[in-house]
Scaffold this active site. Structure first.
Site, PDB file in Angstrom:
ATOM      1  N   ASP A   1       0.908  -1.115  -0.084  1.00 49.34           N
ATOM      2  CA  ASP A   1      -0.024   0.019  -0.052  1.00 49.34           C
ATOM      3  C   ASP A   1       0.932   1.371  -0.003  1.00 49.34           C
ATOM      4  O   ASP A   1       1.737   1.450   0.869  1.00 49.34           O
ATOM      5  CB  ASP A   1      -0.976   0.070   0.987  1.00 49.34           C
ATOM      6  CG  ASP A   1      -1.861   1.288   1.301  1.00 49.34           C
ATOM      7  OD1 ASP A   1      -2.893   1.048   0.724  1.00 49.34           O
ATOM      8  OD2 ASP A   1      -1.477   2.184   1.929  1.00 49.34           O
TER       9      ASP A   1
ATOM     10  N   GLU B   1      -1.151  -1.485  -6.070  1.00 55.77           N
ATOM     11  CA  GLU B   1      -2.107  -0.620  -6.320  1.00 55.77           C
ATOM     12  C   GLU B   1      -1.918   0.004  -7.773  1.00 55.77           C
ATOM     13  O   GLU B   1      -0.699   0.674  -8.166  1.00 55.77           O
ATOM     14  CB  GLU B   1      -2.572   0.383  -5.482  1.00 55.77           C
ATOM     15  CG  GLU B   1      -3.215  -0.064  -4.239  1.00 55.77           C
ATOM     16  CD  GLU B   1      -3.510   0.902  -3.138  1.00 55.77           C
ATOM     17  OE1 GLU B   1      -4.613   1.125  -2.675  1.00 55.77           O
ATOM     18  OE2 GLU B   1      -2.559   1.582  -2.942  1.00 55.77           O
TER      19      GLU B   1
ATOM     20  N   ASP C   1      -2.802   1.219   6.679  1.00 57.74           N
ATOM     21  CA  ASP C   1      -2.087   0.948   5.674  1.00 57.74           C
ATOM     22  C   ASP C   1      -1.893  -0.524   5.473  1.00 57.74           C
ATOM     23  O   ASP C   1      -1.806  -0.994   4.312  1.00 57.74           O
ATOM     24  CB  ASP C   1      -0.509   2.005   5.886  1.00 57.74           C
ATOM     25  CG  ASP C   1      -0.979   3.282   5.634  1.00 57.74           C
ATOM     26  OD1 ASP C   1      -1.958   3.656   4.872  1.00 57.74           O
ATOM     27  OD2 ASP C   1      -0.187   4.114   6.184  1.00 57.74           O
TER      28      ASP C   1
END
Length: 403
Positions: free
Chosen positions: A184, A268, A364
């Site tokens: 993340d 991501e 996170d």
């Protein structure tokens, strides 16, 4: 497997060689701009765009034209490579991968490339390299160049000249180490891994922001293009170079550590351009919280997320691993324990507390866990041949095995 790798060194030219390199870079820039102007002119008259072969014929005419006969002083191959760069820029534009080609400006990305390895001689023992019409140049030999030389690029940055030697060599098929991990990306924490560890942000621009502001203010008080203005501009460029070097060094160290210790990395698929878009708006519809959004945009761009992903991509390929890009939607709002999705799950920036099952964890870490789960699902679908919507913006199918 074949591995292409570039080795970059700082050149140590004498005065004559440095003047020649400036001339060669200027000649390549002139050819690029002249060819781009020609293409635009043909488009305005409804004529078909010239291909690379047609532009090379025009280059021969320019080299024999009395007005541009000075182009013959530069080696022809770098000039042809400038035309190749223009052709590639057009291809990227038509494929919607980049904006329309723009004219090059002096002092910005000055470089030229030698594509023929037969014309290049590399003497690593004596730390020197031979380039056409430049002769033997000394360079700071910091490591050995492995493999066979394929091409050489000479570039200028912050008043220094560098040579990048691309080589090709055969390496054994690597076996990846470790398991899968989700990442993340953020501002408070640069990269949080699903195992709970994280990499603290460097904030290289923020560290030098005060010095950069003072240097820019000092340059603004000078008469433009005067000698003092040029000295002040050099100081600004030096600070920018220091910021970029620190950021690249940090990203290389972080990406190397992650790629060497994990066989699959899920990340991501962030659209950085959209995330860092200005909120100023216009006169009819002015934006809100413009100052706060500007500071956030500056922090986002200071992290170098896209460069981090690019480095992970090829380094995992070198180590036999996989890079899986997943859509970032709801990764920080989904409970990894019960799967409940709600904006109320993340009441603060740092803390996650599920309103359904009461699961608590760092926000996170929760995002990294959800990225890992989505990456496993995407990878399983592609291995089994099932159809799954691709992540937006994936540039080379990171979820497939590379290397």
């Amino acid at each position: 497997m074949q591995r292409l790798q570039a080795f970059k060194f700082e050149l140590r030219p004498d005065g004559q060689q440095e003047r020649q390199m400036r001339r060669f870079a200027g000649s390549c820039r002139f050819v690029f701009n002249k060819a781009l102007a020609l293409q635009q002119e043909r488009h305005e008259h409804g004529e078909k765009k010239l291909g690379y072969a047609g532009l090379c014929k025009r280059l021969t005419e320019w080299r024999h034209d009395p007005e541009t006969a000075w182009l013959a002083d530069a080696p022809v191959h770098p000039l042809q490579q400038a035309l190749k760069d223009l052709e590639r820029a057009y291809a990227n534009f038509f494929a919607q991968r980049a904006d329309f080609p723009r004219f090059k400006k002096k002092g910005r990305s000055d470089s030229f490339r030698y594509p023929d390895p037969k014309q290049i001689k590399l003497d690593q023992t004596n730390s020197r390299i031979f380039l056409p019409k430049l002769g033997w140049l000394r360079y700071r030999n910091s490591r050995d160049v492995l493999g066979t030389v394929k091409n050489v690029t000479v570039s200028q940055s912050c008043g220094k000249w560098f040579v990048s030697v691309q080589s090709e060599r055969e390496v054994a098929q690597p076996i990846p180490n470790g398991g899968a991990v989700g990442i993340d990306l953020g501002v408070a924490r640069f990269a949080t891994l699903s195992d709970g560890t994280f990499h603290a942000p460097l904030h290289s621009f923020k560290r030098h922001e005060t010095a950069l502001r003072k240097a820019q203010q000092a340059m603004g008080r000078k008469t433009q293009f005067s000698n003092n203005w040029k000295k002040a501009k050099g100081r600004v460029q030096k600070i920018h170079s220091r910021i970029g070097n620190a950021r690249r060094d940090y990203l290389h160290k972080a990406s190397t550590t992650i790629s060497q210790n994990h066989a699959m990395v899920c990340i991501e698929d962030l659209q950085v351009r959209n995330m860092s878009r200005s909120a100023a708006g216009n006169t009819e519809k002015p934006g809100r919280n413009v100052r706060a959004k500007s500071g956030l945009n500056k922090s986002i761009l200071d992290q170098g997320w896209f460069e981090f992903r690019r480095q992970l991509d090829y380094k995992l390929a070198w180590n036999g691993g996989w890079l899986v890009a997943v859509p970032p939607r709801n990764t920080s709002r989904t409970c990894p324990c019960c799967g409940h999705v709600s904006a109320d799950n993340r009441q603060t920036q740092a803390r996650f507390e599920c309103v359904a099952c009461g699961f608590e964890e760092n926000a996170d870490v929760v995002g990294a866990l959800n990225v890992l789960r989505a990456g496993h699902a995407r990878f399983a679908c592609e291995v089994s041949g099932a159809v799954m919507p691709p992540a937006a913006g994936t540039h080379r199918g990171e979820s497939a095995r590379v290397g």
